[in-house]
Enzyme design. Structure first.
Site, PDB file in Angstrom:
ATOM      1  CG  ASN A   8       2.516   5.604   2.042  1.00  0.00           C
ATOM      2  OD1 ASN A   8       2.210   4.800   2.928  1.00  0.00           O
ATOM      3  ND2 ASN A   8       1.799   5.744   0.939  1.00  0.00           N
ATOM      4  CD1 TRP A   9       8.104   3.579   5.365  1.00  0.00           C
ATOM      5  CD2 TRP A   9       7.873   2.651   7.390  1.00  0.00           C
ATOM      6  NE1 TRP A   9       9.150   4.018   6.135  1.00  0.00           N
ATOM      7  CE2 TRP A   9       9.041   3.467   7.386  1.00  0.00           C
ATOM      8  CE3 TRP A   9       7.522   1.977   8.556  1.00  0.00           C
ATOM      9  CZ2 TRP A   9       9.852   3.605   8.508  1.00  0.00           C
ATOM     10  CZ3 TRP A   9       8.332   2.119   9.678  1.00  0.00           C
ATOM     11  CH2 TRP A   9       9.481   2.923   9.645  1.00  0.00           C
ATOM     12  CE  LYS A  10       3.217   3.669  -1.593  1.00  0.00           C
ATOM     13  NZ  LYS A  10       3.312   3.667  -3.067  1.00  0.00           N
ATOM     14  CG  HIS A  97      -1.795   6.764  -1.561  1.00  0.00           C
ATOM     15  ND1 HIS A  97      -1.617   5.797  -2.525  1.00  0.00           N
ATOM     16  CD2 HIS A  97      -0.562   7.289  -1.304  1.00  0.00           C
ATOM     17  CE1 HIS A  97      -0.335   5.734  -2.840  1.00  0.00           C
ATOM     18  NE2 HIS A  97       0.325   6.627  -2.120  1.00  0.00           N
ATOM     19  CD  GLU A  99      -0.036   2.540  -3.702  1.00  0.00           C
ATOM     20  OE1 GLU A  99       1.044   2.666  -4.295  1.00  0.00           O
ATOM     21  OE2 GLU A  99      -0.120   2.367  -2.467  1.00  0.00           O
ATOM     22  CD  GLU A 171      -0.019  10.099  -3.911  1.00  0.00           C
ATOM     23  OE1 GLU A 171       0.745   9.356  -3.284  1.00  0.00           O
ATOM     24  OE2 GLU A 171      -1.231   9.864  -4.075  1.00  0.00           O
ATOM     25  N   GLY A 177       6.197   4.504  -7.829  1.00  0.00           N
ATOM     26  CA  GLY A 177       6.800   3.184  -7.843  1.00  0.00           C
ATOM     27  C   GLY A 177       7.287   2.715  -9.194  1.00  0.00           C
ATOM     28  CB  SER A 216       9.850   7.850  -8.635  1.00  0.00           C
ATOM     29  OG  SER A 216       9.058   6.743  -9.028  1.00  0.00           O
ATOM     30  N   GLY A 237       7.698   6.895  -1.065  1.00  0.00           N
ATOM     31  CA  GLY A 237       7.304   5.501  -0.957  1.00  0.00           C
ATOM     32  C   GLY A 237       8.496   4.584  -0.776  1.00  0.00           C
TER      33      GLY A 237
END
Length: 252
Positions: A8-10, A97, A99, A171, A177, A216, A237
């Site tokens: 997941n490159w966000k 997700h 976020e 998650e 992160g 992580s 991530g």
């Protein structure tokens, strides 16, 4: 069931950076990827075409999107539809997700609509679930996971659309992160809860639904994580932004 290693490159990497990273990954993994593993790249919308070109025809690589709006078309400024994603070469997409849930205040109801709409349009959907640190400290993990799973999966419409493929990503929000990783016993317990709910909700298909761990994930902990019961892959991530670290995870 193949082990899914998802990147997941966000909101990272321009088109040229994304293309270069994807090409590096192909170079490092082609011929070195275990036969039971699949690498999924989830770049920003602007880089979908670039990544699609870089992985085209490469065995073991797939393309996905981080989000979409649950409509075919319309006056939804800034959004994209599942049909647009399919046209760009996507086979996968995320829904829920953490976020999206916390930064953008997406409700369980909106996540559920995205999930089922994506399935109906032909995407393999990855439903993200997980608790905050406050919810864990208050012993509400099971309650949170059950609510998130049941709100998205408990319905005839979802049951009728599962043929295109469903995965769930657990998650723990406090481990995304932060450098913090849930202890093996925490992951094992949470994934067992998710499996129990899937078995109850999906009419015989719960045992075949992959459960990913996200939070992580790094080259030095991937082997331990994949060795835990009911862990069928990972959602990565920060460590997925560099070809060297992500290829090590994919091989690990």
């Amino acid at each position: 069931m193949r082990t899914l290693i998802a990147a997941n490159w966000k909101m990272h990497l321009t088109r040229s950076q994304a293309s270069g990273t994807a090409k590096e990954l192909v170079g490092q993994l082609e011929g070195n990827l275990p036969a039971d593993r699949e690498v999924l790249i989830l770049p920003p919308f602007t880089s979908l075409e670039a990544v699609s070109g870089a992985i085209a025809g490469k065995s073991g690589f797939s393309l996905g999107a981080q989000d979409f709006y649950p409509a075919e078309e319309g006056a939804y400024t800034g959004e994209v539809s599942p049909s647009m994603l399919l046209d760009a070469g996507c086979g996968y997409a995320l829904a829920g997700h953490s976020e999206r849930r916390h930064f953008f205040r997406e409700s369980d109801e909106l996540v559920a609509e995205k999930l089922v709409y994506g399935l109906e349009k032909g995407l393999h959907m990855i439903l993200c679930v997980g608790e905050t640190l406050e919810e864990r400290k208050s012993n509400a993990v099971k309650e949170v996971l059950s609510r998130q799973l049941r709100s998205a999966l408990d319905g005839e419409r979802v049951q009728n659309a599962l043929a295109t493929g469903l995965s769930v990503a657990y998650e723990p929000v406090w481990a995304i992160g932060t450098g913090e990783v849930a202890r093996p016993e925490d992951i094992r317990e949470a994934h067992a809860m998710v499996r129990q709910e899937l078995t109850a909700l999906l009419s015989g298909k719960g045992e075949q639904t992959g459960i990913l761990y996200g939070g992580s994930v790094k080259p030095d902990n991937i082997s331990q994580i994949l060795g835990i019961d009911n862990v069928n892959g990972v959602l990565v991530g920060g460590a997925s932004l560099k070809a060297d670290s992500f290829s090590a995870i994919a091989r690990g």
